[in-house]
Design a protein around this motif. Sequence first.
Motif: not given
Ligand code: E9O
Length: 478
Positions: A98-100, A305-307, A363-365, A395-397, A431-433, A450-452
Amino acid sequence: MVPKSLVTVICCLYSACLGDAHYNTIVWVNTVEVMRHSGGHLPFEAEVSKYFLHGATNRLTVAVNNTLTPTTLPPGTITYQNDTSRYPEGYFTQNIQMDFFNYAGIHRPVLLYTTPSQYISDVTIVTRFNETAAYIQYNVEAQSTSAVVVTRVLNADGKAVGFEKGLSGVIVLTSYSLWWPYTMSNTTYAYLYTLELTLISSSEGSVIDIYRQPFGIRTVNVTNKQLLINNKPFYCLGTSHYPYAEEIMDEADRFGFVVIDECPGVGIKSNNLGNVSLEHHKSVMRELVARDKNRPSVVMWSVANEPVSADTNAGPYFKEVISTTRQADSTRLVTFVIGPSDYWKDQVVPYVDIICVNHYYAWYSDMGHIEVIGLQIKQDLDMWHKTFNKSIILSEYGADTISGFHSVDYLKAHHTVFDVLRNDYLVGEMVWNFADFMTVQGVNRPYGNHKGIFTRQRQPKPAAFTIRNRYVSLGTQH
Ligand code: E9O
């Protein structure tokens, strides 16, 4: 230490309650072990009177271990290093999914409280209404063999407006106020009643115990394109996830914030779908429901979340977790949150009431290419909706932003497409977060995530003003 004066009154029972300890906990009173608990973020308690030494100083000792394993929630692993030329003997590291930051210890209040020896131990309240009346159904658990329960409904001014006798019943109010979520144009939001339960001795007629439970009259429903609170469409704005402290939940009830109540099941992977994990996950959901079942703010339970929702074992696993959650509370919606995943591979969405999806396009892509956000979000969400015909919450962006820099254009690119989709099946954007937060160390995590829209010290970034303007303009449309 437990003060001496507390243990000299012997007609009471003493209970020790921990609001949250992360993760495995053992509690002793003096030298006697009184309880064990697994799992963070949720309260647990035990009646401890018989372990007190009367007239003496007593000691409550709590041992906490935060090691995460494949069967904890959230899960993690331990990696041992056997190469003694590179690592000291017995060296191991904790890996988390997890990201915590994996904080250890006691995070919430520890209470020692008393009850009479016969007492009201629980109550479940379910409300519904129609044009003519509101119906308040209650079910009491009392630790008593012979006492009688008298129930009154008190309005927000403390005036009794309903009355009933017995461990369970339905109180009908022909004139009533609904619990509405806060919106800027709505001045009558978050109306709370109190259910006052009085336990009366059947032989002597004396009052043994009184318990007061706040509640609201409201309903939750969903269609394939709308989330309905009190039969009116509701659009979710806010930040997500994970179980909050009870004090925050109390505020949500009082101020009219709507909550998707999520268990700490973040980052579940294929090796976390076995039977031990399943049984634990089910008991965590039961604990979450037990804590928050009477809160009008809670409209939905989220089981994860994200399983790894494309895994073939994820279908049967989450089917059972979701059905356990519905058994514990059939009055709210149930969901889970989809991480990076494909609609054609998903195994879990058939079991939920509403689809929640996290997206980080540009962002991630396609990092930085905000011109593709609108196209990619619409394309993907349209397909989730077309495939499953359920309402969707994004639920998250969001984007990591160092204070002083801008993520405003990034956010606005999302809002443009949200405005198109909210006329169709989109029923929320989160919005996250809310604020920057600490994570494990990592090359892409310079001193945390730093997504706050606020810094970790709660100073607003430009993003906070963008979000406020949007929420104000959407809020005034309700
Ligand atoms: C969970 C949240 O707790 N969702 C994550 C958040 C993050 O910024 C995290 O803080 O890591 C987002 C996961 C998105 C992963 C996308 C990876 C795509 C790779 C191409």
